[in-house]
Design an enzyme around this catalytic site. Structure first.
Site, PDB file in Angstrom:
ATOM      1  N   SER A 286       0.814  -1.220   0.000  1.00 29.47           N
ATOM      2  CA  SER A 286       0.000   0.000   0.000  1.00 29.47           C
ATOM      3  C   SER A 286       0.851   1.275   0.000  1.00 29.47           C
ATOM      4  O   SER A 286       0.499   2.238  -0.694  1.00 29.47           O
ATOM      5  CB  SER A 286      -0.969  -0.004   1.186  1.00 29.47           C
ATOM      6  OG  SER A 286      -1.931  -1.009   0.984  1.00 29.47           O
TER       7      SER A 286
ATOM      8  N   LYS B 178      -9.090  -6.613  10.299  1.00 29.93           N
ATOM      9  CA  LYS B 178     -10.262  -6.088   9.575  1.00 29.93           C
ATOM     10  C   LYS B 178     -11.576  -6.285  10.313  1.00 29.93           C
ATOM     11  O   LYS B 178     -12.468  -5.453  10.219  1.00 29.93           O
ATOM     12  CB  LYS B 178     -10.357  -6.753   8.202  1.00 29.93           C
ATOM     13  CG  LYS B 178      -9.296  -6.297   7.233  1.00 29.93           C
ATOM     14  CD  LYS B 178      -9.567  -6.875   5.868  1.00 29.93           C
ATOM     15  CE  LYS B 178      -8.504  -6.465   4.887  1.00 29.93           C
ATOM     16  NZ  LYS B 178      -8.841  -6.859   3.519  1.00 29.93           N
TER      17      LYS B 178
ATOM     18  N   ALA C 178     -14.849 -18.764   2.603  1.00 31.36           N
ATOM     19  CA  ALA C 178     -15.891 -18.021   3.322  1.00 31.36           C
ATOM     20  C   ALA C 178     -15.303 -17.212   4.470  1.00 31.36           C
ATOM     21  O   ALA C 178     -15.779 -17.268   5.600  1.00 31.36           O
ATOM     22  CB  ALA C 178     -16.970 -18.985   3.818  1.00 31.36           C
ATOM     23  N   GLY C 179     -14.256 -16.440   4.169  1.00 26.54           N
ATOM     24  CA  GLY C 179     -13.669 -15.548   5.178  1.00 26.54           C
ATOM     25  C   GLY C 179     -14.277 -14.163   5.053  1.00 26.54           C
ATOM     26  O   GLY C 179     -15.293 -13.956   4.378  1.00 26.54           O
TER      27      GLY C 179
ATOM     28  N   ARG D   2     -14.386 -25.095   2.707  1.00 26.92           N
ATOM     29  CA  ARG D   2     -13.889 -26.328   3.319  1.00 26.92           C
ATOM     30  C   ARG D   2     -14.693 -26.631   4.594  1.00 26.92           C
ATOM     31  O   ARG D   2     -15.075 -27.759   4.841  1.00 26.92           O
ATOM     32  CB  ARG D   2     -12.401 -26.121   3.634  1.00 26.92           C
ATOM     33  CG  ARG D   2     -11.693 -27.296   4.212  1.00 26.92           C
ATOM     34  CD  ARG D   2     -10.230 -26.983   4.358  1.00 26.92           C
ATOM     35  NE  ARG D   2      -9.992 -25.799   5.196  1.00 26.92           N
ATOM     36  CZ  ARG D   2      -8.795 -25.306   5.436  1.00 26.92           C
ATOM     37  NH1 ARG D   2      -7.716 -25.846   4.893  1.00 26.92           N
ATOM     38  NH2 ARG D   2      -8.649 -24.246   6.198  1.00 26.92           N
TER      39      ARG D   2
ATOM     40  N   GLY E 275      -5.497 -10.992  -9.387  1.00 26.13           N
ATOM     41  CA  GLY E 275      -6.002 -10.275  -8.214  1.00 26.13           C
ATOM     42  C   GLY E 275      -5.303  -8.975  -7.868  1.00 26.13           C
ATOM     43  O   GLY E 275      -5.842  -8.175  -7.097  1.00 26.13           O
TER      44      GLY E 275
END
Ligand code: ATR
Length: 279
Positions: free
Chosen positions: A16, A65, A128-129, A152, A239
């Site tokens: 960043s 986060k 699924a985070g 998973r 990405g």
């Protein structure tokens, strides 16, 4: 001098500062964007004293986060829905927060594939985070019809599906065939695939022929997941562009100008990841 930073633990690999430093120079703004290591036990104090530290705001990365949502004074709807924030900004001595990950994800796809539309589409997300929640939220906002969420640990996908009733279906990673045959967009949002050893195994031969494939991981620039998708003839979107696009709203909130993501910036950061990147 306007000052901002990125906080995380560890933080030394964050790109960043390079991104914001590039834009500060481009606009000729007298600003600074630093990298600050903040341990989990220091997070509350750090965010609670942003104005006193003379900061216009900060980016938040792993592992903060989610907990950071509890330590800011004003959380917007996106932050509330996704339970995760990556951008904090100070106004009148108060801290405000949002998540720009979903926007970064969607804008990256549209940057690379300008004719792509999310409207009416079915997306299959692996993982699924916290990141997945941000992607789902934004894709649905942009008109996606349905999201199939495979993880998973199926319970985690089921928990997220409950947040978006009727729009998200939870699946197990072990039973992907039907989902692959109807997905217009396949996303790897697991942290697997960074190293070959942990590569996530997907039966790409089952994937709908014209499905677009993307990955939230960007080291290496073309992950093993994307390499395999490309070998099966799919259009792939790396990405790294998501990282660049998620930075745009933060820069504007702190420094007052809206920057543009272009090939020069992509090449600068891509070469930092892979010095042999040729464009
Ligand atoms: P983030 O908040 O950035 O999305 P995270 O919460 O650590 O990151 O989520 C990582 C995701 O990668 C999880 O969905 C995890 O699956 P589990 O919920 O079952 O732990 C997934 N993941 C990590 N390594 C994996 C692997 N080798 N195979 C499949 N899924 C994996």
């Amino acid at each position: 001098m306007i000052r901002a930073c990125v906080i995380g633990f560890p933080i030394k690999h964050s790109r960043s500062p390079m991104i914001h430093g590039h834009w500060l120079k481009q606009f000729g703004i007298a600003g600074e964007y630093a990298r600050v290591e903040v341990r989990p036990e220091e997070l509350r104090e750090f965010l609670g004293t942003l104005p006193e530290r003379g900061l216009a705001g900060c980016n938040i990365t792993l592992p903060h986060k989610e907990p950071a949502c509890n330590y800011v004074q004003h959380l917007d709807d996106r932050g509330r829905r996704t339970g995760s924030i990556n951008t904090v900004y100070v106004r009148d001595g108060q801290t405000f927060a949002t998540s720009t990950d979903g926007e970064g994800f969607v804008e990256n796809i549209l940057w690379r594939l300008p004719s792509f539309s999310f409207s009416g589409k079915t997306a299959l997300i692996l993982g699924a985070g916290g990141t997945s929640r941000a992607l789902i939220d934004e894709m649905l906002r942009r008109g996606a019809d349905h999201v199939l969420l495979a993880n998973r640990t199926p319970e985690k996908a089921e928990k997220i599906a409950k947040v978006f009733p009727g729009q998200v279906t939870a699946l197990s990673l072990a039973h992907l065939d039907d989902a692959l045959s109807c997905a217009d967009l396949l996303v790897n949002a697991t942290s697997a695939g960074i190293a070959d050893a942990a590569k996530i195994v997907v039966p790409f031969a089952r994937l709908k022929q014209d499905a677009v494939v993307t990955d939230v991981n960007y080291v290496p620039l073309v992950t093993p997941f994307l390499q395999e998708a490309a070998a099966h003839g799919h259009v792939v979107v790396p990405g790294l562009g998501m990282l660049l696009h998620q930075a745009v709203p933060g820069f504007e909130l702190w420094f007052g100008k809206r920057p543009v993501v272009n090939d020069a910036l992509y090449t600068l950061i891509a070469r930092d990841i892979d010095p042999g990147y040729a464009g």
